[in-house]
Design a protein around this motif. Structure first.
Motif, PDB file in Angstrom:
ATOM      1  N   VAL A   9     149.111  24.349  82.449  1.00  0.00           N
ATOM      2  CA  VAL A   9     148.545  23.011  82.323  1.00  0.00           C
ATOM      3  C   VAL A   9     147.773  22.706  83.609  1.00  0.00           C
ATOM      4  O   VAL A   9     148.373  22.602  84.680  1.00  0.00           O
ATOM      5  CB  VAL A   9     149.636  21.959  82.080  1.00  0.00           C
ATOM      6  CG1 VAL A   9     149.020  20.565  81.952  1.00  0.00           C
ATOM      7  CG2 VAL A   9     150.443  22.297  80.832  1.00  0.00           C
ATOM      8  N   GLY A  10     146.454  22.616  83.499  1.00  0.00           N
ATOM      9  CA  GLY A  10     145.610  22.383  84.667  1.00  0.00           C
ATOM     10  C   GLY A  10     144.728  23.581  84.950  1.00  0.00           C
ATOM     11  O   GLY A  10     145.226  24.674  85.237  1.00  0.00           O
ATOM     12  N   ASP A  33     143.238  21.963  79.922  1.00  0.00           N
ATOM     13  CA  ASP A  33     142.877  20.953  80.910  1.00  0.00           C
ATOM     14  C   ASP A  33     142.338  19.733  80.180  1.00  0.00           C
ATOM     15  O   ASP A  33     141.555  19.864  79.226  1.00  0.00           O
ATOM     16  CB  ASP A  33     141.821  21.492  81.881  1.00  0.00           C
ATOM     17  CG  ASP A  33     141.691  20.628  83.129  1.00  0.00           C
ATOM     18  OD1 ASP A  33     142.182  21.045  84.196  1.00  0.00           O
ATOM     19  OD2 ASP A  33     141.091  19.532  83.048  1.00  0.00           O
ATOM     20  N   ARG A  34     142.742  18.563  80.626  1.00  0.00           N
ATOM     21  CA  ARG A  34     142.327  17.363  79.907  1.00  0.00           C
ATOM     22  C   ARG A  34     140.872  16.977  80.181  1.00  0.00           C
ATOM     23  O   ARG A  34     140.282  16.205  79.418  1.00  0.00           O
ATOM     24  CB  ARG A  34     143.244  16.199  80.254  1.00  0.00           C
ATOM     25  CG  ARG A  34     143.176  15.728  81.682  1.00  0.00           C
ATOM     26  CD  ARG A  34     144.149  14.579  81.886  1.00  0.00           C
ATOM     27  NE  ARG A  34     144.069  14.046  83.236  1.00  0.00           N
ATOM     28  CZ  ARG A  34     144.822  13.037  83.678  1.00  0.00           C
ATOM     29  NH1 ARG A  34     145.706  12.476  82.865  1.00  0.00           N
ATOM     30  NH2 ARG A  34     144.689  12.596  84.905  1.00  0.00           N
ATOM     31  N   GLU A 126     144.993  17.685  76.367  1.00  0.00           N
ATOM     32  CA  GLU A 126     145.995  17.074  77.227  1.00  0.00           C
ATOM     33  C   GLU A 126     147.398  17.401  76.754  1.00  0.00           C
ATOM     34  O   GLU A 126     147.683  17.383  75.558  1.00  0.00           O
ATOM     35  CB  GLU A 126     145.790  15.555  77.243  1.00  0.00           C
ATOM     36  CG  GLU A 126     146.722  14.815  78.174  1.00  0.00           C
ATOM     37  CD  GLU A 126     146.438  13.330  78.214  1.00  0.00           C
ATOM     38  OE1 GLU A 126     147.050  12.625  79.050  1.00  0.00           O
ATOM     39  OE2 GLU A 126     145.606  12.857  77.404  1.00  0.00           O
ATOM     40  N   GLY A 157     152.956  24.187  85.584  1.00  0.00           N
ATOM     41  CA  GLY A 157     152.234  22.943  85.833  1.00  0.00           C
ATOM     42  C   GLY A 157     151.377  23.072  87.077  1.00  0.00           C
ATOM     43  O   GLY A 157     151.887  23.087  88.198  1.00  0.00           O
ATOM     44  N   ASP A 159     148.841  20.855  87.453  1.00  0.00           N
ATOM     45  CA  ASP A 159     148.124  19.663  87.011  1.00  0.00           C
ATOM     46  C   ASP A 159     148.078  18.556  88.053  1.00  0.00           C
ATOM     47  O   ASP A 159     148.020  17.381  87.733  1.00  0.00           O
ATOM     48  CB  ASP A 159     148.692  19.137  85.691  1.00  0.00           C
ATOM     49  CG  ASP A 159     150.211  18.978  85.685  1.00  0.00           C
ATOM     50  OD1 ASP A 159     150.874  19.552  86.562  1.00  0.00           O
ATOM     51  OD2 ASP A 159     150.727  18.287  84.796  1.00  0.00           O
ATOM     52  N   SER A 163     151.164  15.185  88.535  1.00  0.00           N
ATOM     53  CA  SER A 163     151.579  16.156  87.527  1.00  0.00           C
ATOM     54  C   SER A 163     152.451  15.576  86.414  1.00  0.00           C
ATOM     55  O   SER A 163     153.546  15.051  86.645  1.00  0.00           O
ATOM     56  CB  SER A 163     152.350  17.295  88.209  1.00  0.00           C
ATOM     57  OG  SER A 163     152.955  18.141  87.264  1.00  0.00           O
TER      58      SER A 163
END
Length: 361
Positions: A9-10, A33-34, A126, A157, A159, A163
């Motif tokens: 995530v990220g 990634d958002r 996301e 993570g 992110d 986070s």
């Protein structure tokens, strides 16, 4: 629905470096990634010797070197007068320089390398929730085509400071924010120092300005004051300002870097001052260590290794910042005396240079 070995995530430099290293070592990986696109901003601009060493097996180092500026000297000034020059090339290492490269360019190189490996960054995606099981993690994702689930053996993570993974795990992020409002500016300018060296301008009142070239015609100026450009030395003429920002800096560290099958790396695990340029590099080191431990089956030791290293680096950056911003008094005078008369000694420079380059033995 099949299970991925690792969901990251990220998709900043830390997440993408982790994805490349995991894939190189035989793991299946997804990275989300958002944001809709990688950053267009320069952000982190220094790649140190250890990062170049860590990324060499994947073929990334050659690409980074071709794109960046090699910096082998750092000049320190006090109230407009030369204090000392640090020769980074005195370090006994084949990467005895800092590689200056805007984060936007670094991310472009990493994303291209991922694509060549058949891994696509899933953007505008996301992580909205996750649940942990004995042998997997189920992650709820919201993307361009709606909501769905992914099942992964591990979740990493990467992110950032806020986070969602760290917060979802309930891991404390302890520390405090520095009181100053910091500022940065990326500029093209005429000035006495060129575009091949870094400079640190110290002032008797405790203000400091750090400059690093990020392109053949552009420097990054950063200060712990709210106007970095106001501290440019006499004779500087700004021709174009490409980016300016103000921000706050904190010194924080996650109390642990893993909980079950979920792990943290980079700013999700630690944040600190820009002193020494260690932030992105420490995060990439986290990601590479995670990939190595994943392949070796030794992830149980990830926190013990990374938390101790992170705490040490955070302490170093805090100490560097506090020494640089000393105000008038005995400590400031002693610092300047050491800089003028002790640091220039070749044997001392050979000891200092590896620390500034992030070389770990």
């Amino acid at each position: 629905m099949g299970m991925t070995d690792v969901l990251i995530v990220g998709a900043g430099p830390v997440g993408m470096a982790g994805a490349i290293e995991l894939h190189r070592r035989g793991a299946s990986v997804r990275i989300v990634d958002r944001e809709g696109a990688r950053t267009k901003l320069s952000k982190a601009v220094g790649i140190n010797s250890q990062t170049l060493e860590l990324l060499e097996p994947s073929g990334l180092t050659e690409r980074l070197l071709a794109a960046g500026i090699r910096i082998a000297r750092a000049n320190l000034h006090f109230d407009g007068k030369p204090l000392v020059t640090l020769n980074l090339d005195r370090a006994d290492h084949r990467f005895n320089f800092i590689l200056a490269l805007p984060q936007s360019a670094t991310e472009g190189i990493l994303e291209a390398a991922l694509a060549e490996r058949g891994v696509t960054v899933e953007r505008e995606t996301e992580m909205v929730a996750f649940s942990r099981h004995a042998d997997s993690v189920t992650v709820s994702l919201r993307g361009p085509s709606g909501e769905g689930e992914a099942i992964a053996g591990r979740v990493l993570g990467a992110d950032g400071p806020r986070s969602a993974i760290r917060q979802g795990l309930g891991i404390p992020f302890t520390g405090a924010r520095y009181e100053e409002t910091w500022s940065l500016a990326d500029v093209t300018l005429d000035w006495p120092y060129g575009y091949r060296e870094v400079n640190l301008f110290l002032h008797a009142n405790g203000a400091l300005l750090f400059t690093v070239p990020i392109a053949p015609d552009r420097i990054r100026a950063i200060s712990q004051t709210d106007n970095a450009l106001a501290l440019l030395p006499s004779g500087s003429v700004v021709r174009e300002t490409h980016w300016q920002s103000t921000f706050h800096v904190a010194l924080r560290q996650a109390e642990r870097y893993q909980d079950g099958r979920c792990f943290l790396a980079g700013d999700a695990a630690h944040v600190h001052s820009p002193a020494g340029g260690r932030g992105m590099n420490l995060g990439i080191w986290d990601a590479c260590a995670f990939a190595s431990r994943h392949a070796a089956g030794t992830l149980d030791g990830y926190t013990a290794e990374r938390h101790a290293i992170g705490a040490r680096i955070l302490a170093i950056t805090d100490r560097m910042f506090r020494v640089a911003r000393l105000k008038p008094g005995i400590a400031q005078s002693a610092r300047n005396l050491v800089m003028r008369h002790v640091v220039p000694i070749p044997a001392i420079q050979r000891r200092i240079a590896p620390q500034l380059l992030g070389i770990e033995r």
